[in-house]
Design a protein around this motif. Structure first.
Motif, PDB file in Angstrom:
ATOM      1  N   PHE A  43      -6.102   9.561   0.244  1.00 35.35           N
ATOM      2  CA  PHE A  43      -6.170   8.157  -0.020  1.00 35.35           C
ATOM      3  C   PHE A  43      -7.646   7.737   0.507  1.00 35.35           C
ATOM      4  N   PHE A  44      -8.413   8.570   0.903  1.00 35.45           N
ATOM      5  CA  PHE A  44     -10.030   8.385   1.336  1.00 35.45           C
ATOM      6  C   PHE A  44      -9.826   7.520   2.622  1.00 35.45           C
ATOM      7  N   VAL A  45      -9.115   7.860   3.686  1.00 35.14           N
ATOM      8  CA  VAL A  45      -8.882   7.417   4.851  1.00 35.14           C
ATOM      9  C   VAL A  45      -9.148   8.357   6.120  1.00 35.14           C
ATOM     10  N   SER A  46      -9.505   7.739   7.165  1.00 40.42           N
ATOM     11  CA  SER A  46      -9.730   8.655   8.159  1.00 40.42           C
ATOM     12  C   SER A  46      -8.511   9.473   8.676  1.00 40.42           C
ATOM     13  N   GLN A  47      -8.557  10.621   9.374  1.00 42.78           N
ATOM     14  CA  GLN A  47      -7.479  11.704   9.672  1.00 42.78           C
ATOM     15  C   GLN A  47      -6.519  10.740  10.681  1.00 42.78           C
ATOM     16  N   GLU A  48      -7.054   9.798  11.493  1.00 43.45           N
ATOM     17  CA  GLU A  48      -6.324   8.960  12.407  1.00 43.45           C
ATOM     18  C   GLU A  48      -5.468   8.204  11.616  1.00 43.45           C
ATOM     19  N   THR A  49      -5.929   7.434  10.691  1.00 44.55           N
ATOM     20  CA  THR A  49      -5.185   6.757   9.729  1.00 44.55           C
ATOM     21  C   THR A  49      -4.013   7.460   9.085  1.00 44.55           C
ATOM     22  N   ALA A  50      -4.510   8.418   8.470  1.00 48.13           N
ATOM     23  CA  ALA A  50      -3.661   9.222   7.796  1.00 48.13           C
ATOM     24  C   ALA A  50      -2.566   9.900   8.734  1.00 48.13           C
ATOM     25  N   GLY A  51      -2.827  10.226   9.929  1.00 49.18           N
ATOM     26  CA  GLY A  51      -1.790  10.606  11.039  1.00 49.18           C
ATOM     27  C   GLY A  51      -0.672   9.280  11.259  1.00 49.18           C
ATOM     28  N   ILE A  52      -1.177   8.117  11.490  1.00 50.00           N
ATOM     29  CA  ILE A  52      -0.494   7.016  11.819  1.00 50.00           C
ATOM     30  C   ILE A  52       0.689   7.037  10.517  1.00 50.00           C
ATOM     31  N   ALA A  80      -3.703  -0.581   7.152  1.00 54.24           N
ATOM     32  CA  ALA A  80      -3.080   0.924   6.904  1.00 54.24           C
ATOM     33  C   ALA A  80      -2.192   0.929   5.507  1.00 54.24           C
ATOM     34  N   ALA A  81      -1.396  -0.208   5.597  1.00 55.57           N
ATOM     35  CA  ALA A  81      -0.370  -0.353   4.404  1.00 55.57           C
ATOM     36  C   ALA A  81      -0.861  -0.209   3.187  1.00 55.57           C
ATOM     37  N   PHE A  82      -2.001  -1.150   3.012  1.00 55.78           N
ATOM     38  CA  PHE A  82      -2.835  -1.263   1.894  1.00 55.78           C
ATOM     39  C   PHE A  82      -3.391   0.012   1.248  1.00 55.78           C
ATOM     40  N   LEU A  83      -3.994   0.666   2.239  1.00 53.37           N
ATOM     41  CA  LEU A  83      -4.755   1.714   1.693  1.00 53.37           C
ATOM     42  C   LEU A  83      -3.857   2.965   1.596  1.00 53.37           C
ATOM     43  N   VAL A  84      -2.716   3.078   2.335  1.00 51.50           N
ATOM     44  CA  VAL A  84      -1.831   4.242   2.214  1.00 51.50           C
ATOM     45  C   VAL A  84      -0.602   3.705   2.071  1.00 51.50           C
ATOM     46  N   PRO A  85      -0.079   3.554   1.030  1.00 50.18           N
ATOM     47  CA  PRO A  85       1.388   2.799   0.732  1.00 50.18           C
ATOM     48  C   PRO A  85       2.335   3.729   1.390  1.00 50.18           C
ATOM     49  N   GLU A  86       3.156   3.232   1.995  1.00 51.85           N
ATOM     50  CA  GLU A  86       4.504   4.361   2.755  1.00 51.85           C
ATOM     51  C   GLU A  86       5.022   5.030   1.666  1.00 51.85           C
ATOM     52  N   GLN A  87       5.557   4.402   0.641  1.00 47.23           N
ATOM     53  CA  GLN A  87       6.352   5.031  -0.410  1.00 47.23           C
ATOM     54  C   GLN A  87       5.746   6.267  -0.843  1.00 47.23           C
ATOM     55  N   GLU A  88       4.157   6.195  -1.201  1.00 52.34           N
ATOM     56  CA  GLU A  88       3.458   6.930  -1.857  1.00 52.34           C
ATOM     57  C   GLU A  88       3.395   8.238  -0.658  1.00 52.34           C
ATOM     58  N   VAL A  89       3.301   7.895   0.388  1.00 51.41           N
ATOM     59  CA  VAL A  89       3.314   9.060   1.617  1.00 51.41           C
ATOM     60  C   VAL A  89       4.803   9.698   1.592  1.00 51.41           C
TER      61      VAL A  89
END
Length: 192
Positions: free
Chosen positions: A174-183, A141-150
């Motif tokens: 970020f081309f991730v599921s909505q579940e991952t995006a929500g987390i 999750a951190a690799f695909l959706v970097p926290e600072q970018e979010v």
């Protein structure tokens, strides 16, 4: 997982992303970037198994190999690839490099497989395996959706949007599921 462990994994994932992705943000092509960093990524039919991805060492090519179920959704394949990368980095202590001289710096037994990390679809894990799976999921999750970018995304583009719309936007960006995006959205909001 305690906060310090999560932050450590966040930092490791960020550094690995910097090295592997080389400034690119196209998660959809993660397999291409991993191959450039010396990691094979293969897709095969794992539908008859209770796993959707695993990690092994290729003794012929002297490289780690991530194998992913070809019949999973594109989001799941990308997440599973990043999850297995998490095992490779966190549990095998692999360091990505684009330098051919350092590519084979890990020493493995000649048997070929040191450890096979499976992401099981049946959820049957020992306590130690559960811990490793949680760590690999946090890494992915951190690799695909970097926290600072979010955080930046929320502050720049999400001020007047509902949380559900921001999650959809993060999923698309970020081309991730909505579940991952929500987390990741909920984790980032802790810092805003």
């Amino acid at each position: 997982m305690d906060k310090q462990k999560r932050l450590t994994i966040e930092n490791i994932a960020g550094e690995v992303r910097r090295l592997v992705m080389a400034g690119n943000s196209d998660n959809q092509n993660l397999d291409v970037y991993l191959r450039s960093a010396g990691v094979q990524v293969k897709y095969t039919d794992l539908s008859d198994t209770k796993i959707d991805g695993y990690l092994e060492w290729d003794t012929d090519l002297l490289q780690p190999k991530i194998v992913i179920d070809a019949f999973e959704s594109p989001f799941r394949r990308v997440f599973s690839t990043a999850h297995e990368l998490g095992h490779l980095v966190l549990h095998w202590k692999w360091v990505p490099t684009l330098d051919e001289l350092n590519r084979n710096s890990l020493i493995f037994e000649q048997s070929g497989i040191v450890d096979v990390a499976y992401r099981r679809t049946d959820g049957l894990y020992t306590d130690q395996e559960k811990k490793r799976e949680v760590e690999a999921n946090q890494f992915a999750a951190a690799f695909l959706v970097p926290e600072q970018e979010v955080i930046d995304f929320i502050e720049d583009e999400g001020k007047d949007k509902a949380g559900s719309q921001i999650i959809l936007d993060i999923s698309d960006k970020f081309f991730v599921s909505q579940e991952t995006a929500g987390i990741r959205y909920r984790q980032a909001r802790e810092y805003i």
